[in-house]
Every structure is written in C-alpha cells, then in structure tokens.
Design a protein around this motif. Structure first.
Motif, PDB file in Angstrom:
ATOM      1  N   GLN A 291       0.827  -1.209   0.000  1.00 45.76           N
ATOM      2  CA  GLN A 291       0.000   0.000   0.000  1.00 45.76           C
ATOM      3  C   GLN A 291       0.864   1.263   0.000  1.00 45.76           C
ATOM      4  OE1 GLN A 291      -2.964   0.405  -0.725  1.00 45.76           O
ATOM      5  NE2 GLN A 291      -4.461  -0.586   0.576  1.00 45.76           N
ATOM      6  N   LYS A 292       1.925   1.234   0.760  1.00 50.87           N
ATOM      7  CA  LYS A 292       2.832   2.390   0.810  1.00 50.87           C
ATOM      8  C   LYS A 292       3.449   2.650  -0.556  1.00 50.87           C
ATOM      9  CE  LYS A 292       6.868   4.179   3.309  1.00 50.87           C
ATOM     10  NZ  LYS A 292       6.227   5.459   3.667  1.00 50.87           N
ATOM     11  N   ASN A 293       3.855   1.587  -1.241  1.00 50.04           N
ATOM     12  CA  ASN A 293       4.420   1.743  -2.574  1.00 50.04           C
ATOM     13  C   ASN A 293       3.387   2.297  -3.555  1.00 50.04           C
ATOM     14  OD1 ASN A 293       6.972   0.819  -1.883  1.00 50.04           O
ATOM     15  ND2 ASN A 293       6.522  -1.293  -2.413  1.00 50.04           N
ATOM     16  N   ARG A 294       2.167   1.784  -3.508  1.00 51.57           N
ATOM     17  CA  ARG A 294       1.117   2.234  -4.426  1.00 51.57           C
ATOM     18  C   ARG A 294       0.809   3.718  -4.248  1.00 51.57           C
ATOM     19  NH1 ARG A 294      -2.883  -0.216  -7.055  1.00 51.57           N
ATOM     20  NH2 ARG A 294      -4.437   1.090  -6.018  1.00 51.57           N
ATOM     21  N   ALA A 295       0.949   4.194  -3.017  1.00 50.20           N
ATOM     22  CA  ALA A 295       0.651   5.602  -2.753  1.00 50.20           C
ATOM     23  C   ALA A 295       1.740   6.526  -3.292  1.00 50.20           C
ATOM     24  CB  ALA A 295       0.479   5.824  -1.248  1.00 50.20           C
ATOM     25  N   ASN A 296       2.863   5.976  -3.676  1.00 55.07           N
ATOM     26  CA  ASN A 296       3.985   6.746  -4.206  1.00 55.07           C
ATOM     27  C   ASN A 296       3.887   6.733  -5.736  1.00 55.07           C
ATOM     28  OD1 ASN A 296       6.540   7.528  -5.237  1.00 55.07           O
ATOM     29  ND2 ASN A 296       7.513   6.970  -3.307  1.00 55.07           N
ATOM     30  N   LEU A 297       3.566   7.870  -6.337  1.00 57.96           N
ATOM     31  CA  LEU A 297       3.371   7.905  -7.783  1.00 57.96           C
ATOM     32  C   LEU A 297       4.671   7.660  -8.541  1.00 57.96           C
ATOM     33  CD1 LEU A 297       0.799  10.817  -8.192  1.00 57.96           C
ATOM     34  CD2 LEU A 297       0.426   8.399  -7.662  1.00 57.96           C
ATOM     35  N   TRP A 298       5.807   8.011  -7.943  1.00 61.54           N
ATOM     36  CA  TRP A 298       7.092   7.706  -8.582  1.00 61.54           C
ATOM     37  C   TRP A 298       7.267   6.184  -8.679  1.00 61.54           C
ATOM     38  CZ3 TRP A 298       8.511  12.033 -10.595  1.00 61.54           C
ATOM     39  CH2 TRP A 298       8.367  13.229  -9.905  1.00 61.54           C
ATOM     40  N   TRP A 299       6.938   5.484  -7.601  1.00 60.84           N
ATOM     41  CA  TRP A 299       7.036   4.015  -7.604  1.00 60.84           C
ATOM     42  C   TRP A 299       6.069   3.436  -8.621  1.00 60.84           C
ATOM     43  CZ3 TRP A 299       3.921  -0.170  -6.976  1.00 60.84           C
ATOM     44  CH2 TRP A 299       4.538  -1.403  -6.717  1.00 60.84           C
ATOM     45  N   SER A 300       4.861   3.971  -8.672  1.00 51.78           N
ATOM     46  CA  SER A 300       3.853   3.464  -9.611  1.00 51.78           C
ATOM     47  C   SER A 300       4.323   3.612 -11.051  1.00 51.78           C
ATOM     48  CB  SER A 300       2.528   4.207  -9.412  1.00 51.78           C
ATOM     49  OG  SER A 300       1.986   3.953  -8.135  1.00 51.78           O
ATOM     50  N   LEU A 301       4.919   4.760 -11.377  1.00 49.79           N
ATOM     51  CA  LEU A 301       5.403   4.962 -12.740  1.00 49.79           C
ATOM     52  C   LEU A 301       6.487   3.950 -13.106  1.00 49.79           C
ATOM     53  CD1 LEU A 301       5.683   8.858 -13.025  1.00 49.79           C
ATOM     54  CD2 LEU A 301       4.151   7.374 -14.326  1.00 49.79           C
ATOM     55  N   LYS A 302       7.308   3.604 -12.149  1.00 51.73           N
ATOM     56  CA  LYS A 302       8.437   2.720 -12.427  1.00 51.73           C
ATOM     57  C   LYS A 302       8.043   1.248 -12.431  1.00 51.73           C
ATOM     58  CE  LYS A 302      13.107   1.600 -10.759  1.00 51.73           C
ATOM     59  NZ  LYS A 302      14.150   1.919  -9.755  1.00 51.73           N
ATOM     60  N   ASN A 303       7.078   0.870 -11.590  1.00 56.35           N
ATOM     61  CA  ASN A 303       6.846  -0.561 -11.351  1.00 56.35           C
ATOM     62  C   ASN A 303       5.504  -1.098 -11.836  1.00 56.35           C
ATOM     63  OD1 ASN A 303       9.245  -1.425  -9.456  1.00 56.35           O
ATOM     64  ND2 ASN A 303       8.542   0.561  -8.694  1.00 56.35           N
ATOM     65  N   LEU A 304       4.537  -0.251 -12.085  1.00 61.27           N
ATOM     66  CA  LEU A 304       3.227  -0.732 -12.519  1.00 61.27           C
ATOM     67  C   LEU A 304       3.065  -0.555 -14.021  1.00 61.27           C
ATOM     68  CD1 LEU A 304       0.912   0.651  -9.669  1.00 61.27           C
ATOM     69  CD2 LEU A 304       1.982  -1.613  -9.868  1.00 61.27           C
ATOM     70  N   PRO A 305       2.226  -1.374 -14.666  1.00 63.86           N
ATOM     71  CA  PRO A 305       1.970  -1.182 -16.093  1.00 63.86           C
ATOM     72  C   PRO A 305       1.428   0.214 -16.360  1.00 63.86           C
ATOM     73  CG  PRO A 305       1.100  -3.294 -15.339  1.00 63.86           C
ATOM     74  CD  PRO A 305       1.503  -2.542 -14.110  1.00 63.86           C
ATOM     75  N   ALA A 306       1.860   0.819 -17.451  1.00 60.43           N
ATOM     76  CA  ALA A 306       1.409   2.176 -17.783  1.00 60.43           C
ATOM     77  C   ALA A 306      -0.079   2.153 -18.110  1.00 60.43           C
ATOM     78  CB  ALA A 306       2.201   2.714 -18.971  1.00 60.43           C
ATOM     79  N   PRO A 307      -0.883   2.954 -17.403  1.00 62.19           N
ATOM     80  CA  PRO A 307      -2.318   2.941 -17.643  1.00 62.19           C
ATOM     81  C   PRO A 307      -2.697   3.744 -18.883  1.00 62.19           C
ATOM     82  CG  PRO A 307      -1.793   4.546 -15.943  1.00 62.19           C
ATOM     83  CD  PRO A 307      -0.508   3.867 -16.293  1.00 62.19           C
ATOM     84  N   ASP A 308      -3.812   3.363 -19.507  1.00 59.77           N
ATOM     85  CA  ASP A 308      -4.329   4.093 -20.651  1.00 59.77           C
ATOM     86  C   ASP A 308      -5.204   5.229 -20.130  1.00 59.77           C
ATOM     87  OD1 ASP A 308      -5.221   5.009 -23.048  1.00 59.77           O
ATOM     88  OD2 ASP A 308      -6.430   3.251 -23.552  1.00 59.77           O
ATOM     89  N   THR A 309      -4.558   6.311 -19.736  1.00 59.82           N
ATOM     90  CA  THR A 309      -5.265   7.452 -19.174  1.00 59.82           C
ATOM     91  C   THR A 309      -4.501   8.724 -19.524  1.00 59.82           C
ATOM     92  OG1 THR A 309      -6.373   8.261 -17.166  1.00 59.82           O
ATOM     93  CG2 THR A 309      -4.112   7.513 -16.930  1.00 59.82           C
ATOM     94  N   SER A 310      -5.147   9.868 -19.328  1.00 53.19           N
ATOM     95  CA  SER A 310      -4.515  11.160 -19.586  1.00 53.19           C
ATOM     96  C   SER A 310      -4.314  11.902 -18.272  1.00 53.19           C
ATOM     97  CB  SER A 310      -5.389  12.007 -20.524  1.00 53.19           C
ATOM     98  OG  SER A 310      -5.505  11.406 -21.791  1.00 53.19           O
ATOM     99  N   LEU A 311      -3.153  12.531 -18.118  1.00 54.73           N
ATOM    100  CA  LEU A 311      -2.817  13.252 -16.896  1.00 54.73           C
ATOM    101  C   LEU A 311      -2.470  14.699 -17.228  1.00 54.73           C
ATOM    102  CD1 LEU A 311      -0.416  10.588 -15.289  1.00 54.73           C
ATOM    103  CD2 LEU A 311      -2.884  10.832 -14.909  1.00 54.73           C
ATOM    104  N   LEU A 312      -2.866  15.602 -16.334  1.00 55.31           N
ATOM    105  CA  LEU A 312      -2.507  17.010 -16.437  1.00 55.31           C
ATOM    106  C   LEU A 312      -1.928  17.451 -15.101  1.00 55.31           C
ATOM    107  CD1 LEU A 312      -2.640  19.866 -17.808  1.00 55.31           C
ATOM    108  CD2 LEU A 312      -4.904  20.102 -16.785  1.00 55.31           C
ATOM    109  N   VAL A 313      -0.780  18.111 -15.135  1.00 51.93           N
ATOM    110  CA  VAL A 313      -0.153  18.626 -13.914  1.00 51.93           C
ATOM    111  C   VAL A 313       0.110  20.118 -14.088  1.00 51.93           C
ATOM    112  CG1 VAL A 313       0.882  16.455 -13.158  1.00 51.93           C
ATOM    113  CG2 VAL A 313       2.107  17.887 -14.797  1.00 51.93           C
ATOM    114  N   THR A 314       0.047  20.850 -12.978  1.00 47.11           N
ATOM    115  CA  THR A 314       0.296  22.288 -13.043  1.00 47.11           C
ATOM    116  C   THR A 314       1.306  22.712 -11.981  1.00 47.11           C
ATOM    117  OG1 THR A 314      -1.302  23.216 -11.444  1.00 47.11           O
ATOM    118  CG2 THR A 314      -2.170  22.502 -13.573  1.00 47.11           C
ATOM    119  N   SER A 315       2.010  23.806 -12.301  1.00 45.03           N
ATOM    120  CA  SER A 315       2.939  24.404 -11.348  1.00 45.03           C
ATOM    121  C   SER A 315       3.250  25.808 -11.842  1.00 45.03           C
ATOM    122  CB  SER A 315       4.215  23.565 -11.227  1.00 45.03           C
ATOM    123  OG  SER A 315       5.046  24.055 -10.186  1.00 45.03           O
TER     124      SER A 315
END
Length: 376
Positions: A291-315
C-alpha cells in the motif's frame, strides 16, 4: 525584486532589526509628554511592528508558497493558464439530494438557463463511507430537447482540509463551466465537488487504510456508481474525469493512474507525488509495504503497467515548491505509453485560490476534450 526574493526577505529582516534598535536608542529622548514626543513613540512602535510582521509574513510565504509575486499577493495576477500537451505527435440508491442553489446570483435564474448546484449526501455501497458533496448540473440537463442525453462527469476535489463550498464559491467551478459552455469552449459537463477528507479530521490521502477508511475504493468505485445511479451520466469509463488542487491534485493523479477503468483523465493542480506522513495522516499503511508503494506515484510509474489514461499537472516557475518535481514527473510519464501527459506552467503563482482560478478554465477544457459520455 520579487516577493519570494531572498533580498526582499533580507531587507525586511534588516529593517525590523534597525527599527528595533532605533526604538531602544531614541526612546529616552521621546519620553516627554509633548505632542511631538507622543507621536514619535507611536511612529517608532508602528514602524517596528510593521517591519516585524512583514518579515514573519515573508518567511511564512517562502516556507509554504502562498503567493508567488506581488501581483499574486494583491490579486492582480490574472493571466490564464495554457495547456501544453507532451504526448508525442499531438498538440441512485446511495445518493440523496438534500438541497440546491443557483449557479449565479441573477434574480429569477432558471435551471434550464443557468444550471443548478445540488447539495447531496453519498454513502458508499462497498465502503460504507458517507460524504457530503455538491453536484453542478448544466442548463442542458433541464432542457426538454436534451432529456435523453447523458453527460460526462468530473469529480472535483479540494485540498486538505478544505471545504466543498470553496469549490463552488471561491474557486467557482460551476460558474466557470457554465461560462465556458455558453462561449462554446467546452461541452456541458456535470461536476461532483467534495473534499478528499472523507473521515475528518483525518487526512487519509485517498488511501485504502488497512483496518480504516477505504478512501481510494470510495472514489474509484462507490462515488461514480452512486452518481451514475442518480444522474444522467455516461456509463463508460470515458465518461469520467477527476481534478483537484494540492492534496486533491495528488488524489486526482493517483485515481487516474490506478483506476483507468473508472477515470479517463486526471488533473492535478499544484499536486505532490507521494502521500505524506504527519500528525494529520497518522499511520496510513500499518506496515503494509504494498500500500505504501502504491501511494507513491514515482514508484507506480516505475513498477506498474502504464495505464491508458490522460494526466494534467500544473505548477509555476516562481511561487510553487513542486516545480522541479513536476518537470521530472512530466519527463517520466512521457516515456510510459499509452499514458499521456499535459501541463500548465505559469511564470508566477503561489499555492492559493488565485493561482488555481487561473488554471481552472484551461483544465476544464482539457478534460472536456478527453471525455465522451456516449462511449460504453
């Protein structure tokens, strides 16, 4: 010199120190009862307090990123955000209505003209989580010629602690969606607005807490199911998007990445990329490393299959602490097909409502382009 400049902070601190020393030095000379002496003492005290408060305010602003510039501080920063697409080759039952309100304050405004915001109460069928929310219904929802039409829906999340009312009154999501649709810049869309804090006062960070609130499941399954059962929302996964600011932005990205079967797009306004651990969250994972790993988006990008979704980030280049992390996140997502990533990067803007209001119009248009309520 900019609001966040170290030179401005140094000048404020220096002014405070000099005025304090000057007050101590001049006080004996201003000890008389004459008008001049009294006014002199009042002037020294006032100037010293202003300098001290300014220094403290600047330190707090640099620590927490409330405002990114002088114009941002005084509400004069109004340049709209622009989405940059980084994808290669591309530029019922569990829901109860408890009240309603107008989208605009126009006297006598009808819902088939200005839409309506309904106050609802949702109880998750699988999680048992109960949460209040507001639902914006566009004017077309009430028009006879659209009575068989289904609409795309977007979940809108606050930061922590936040209030759902702020999404309506301060960030003005319903009014912005109405104005954009009337101008032909987006299609009519249903908005479901609530806090990510479904077990207040605890900040659960949209995590399925072992032995505690199953917050991620509530947003990924219970919420869309309840809203689709009560309102005319498209049934397919391309019908739903999610957006949020700060904590809500982190949640929006995580939900879109972990549940592409539920959300076709997720937009994080000033997000962060890993769940914090502090007194407001408590122990979110209870030793559960998965659960701790899943909550880390950096870990998710590296270790989970890439999802078919669109993301938007702002800064923003000045005023936001997540700027470097956001650039790094964009670069990592660009290598994870079929996931697509876009961004809004402002020159200046702090972690506050004024900044997010500048990003919301472009964000809603971005969501509109990626949702389709007619697909199954």
């Amino acid at each position: 010199m900019g609001l966040t400049s170290d030179k401005v902070l140094a000048l404020a601190v220096g002014a405070g120190v000099l005025l304090f020393a000057g007050t101590v030095w001049w006080w004996p000379r201003l000890a008389g009862r004459s008008v001049r002496a009294v006014l002199g003492r009042m002037g020294l005290l006032f100037a010293t307090q202003v300098a001290v408060f300014a220094a403290v305010g600047l330190v707090a602003n640099q620590s927490f990123g409330f405002y990114g510039s002088w114009a941002d501080l005084f509400g004069r920063e109004n340049g709209q955000g622009v989405v940059v697409d980084h994808s290669a080759g591309t530029a019922g039952g569990p829901l109860r209505v408890v009240g309603d309100r107008r989208v605009t304050r126009a006297s006598g405004a009808r819902p088939d003209v200005s839409g309506r915001v309904e106050e609802i109460r949702i109880v998750g069928r699988t999680t048992g989580i109960g949460s209040p929310a507001y639902v914006y219904l566009p004017p077309e929802y009430f028009q006879a010629r659209h009575r068989a039409r289904t609409f795309p829906a977007t979940v809108v999340l606050t930061g922590y602690p936040g209030t759902a009312e702020a999404l309506v009154d301060k960030l003005r999501y319903p009014r912005t969606a109405l104005e954009l649709a009337k101008a032909g810049r987006m299609r009519p869309m249903i908005l479901v607005m609530l806090r990510p804090t479904v077990a207040p006062p605890r900040d659960t960070e949209c995590v399925d807490v072992p032995g505690g609130p199953q917050t991620e499941t509530f947003f990924a399954k219970d919420l869309p199911e309840a809203v689709s059962g009560h309102y005319r929302v498209g049934k397919g996964p391309r019908s739903w998007g999610v957006v949020g600011n700060s904590t809500g932005g982190y949640c929006a990205l995580k939900l879109a990445m972990h549940h592409p079967e539920a959300y076709a797009a997720g937009a994080g306004l000033s997000p962060y990329y890993d769940a914090p651990s502090d007194p407001t969250t408590g122990d979110l994972f209870q030793g559960d490393k998965e659960q701790k790993n899943r909550a880390n988006l950096w870990w998710s990008l590296k270790n989970l299959p890439a999802p078919d979704t669109s993301l938007l980030v702002t800064s923003s280049k000045s005023g936001e602490t997540n700027y470097k992390d956001t650039l790094k996140f964009i670069e990592r997502v660009k290598d994870k097909k079929p996931t697509r990533v876009s961004s809004i990067i402002l020159e200046s803007g702090g972690h506050n409502f004024n900044t997010w209001r500048r990003e919301i119009p472009a964000t809603l248009q971005w969501l509109d382009e990626r949702l389709d309520a007619t697909q199954k």
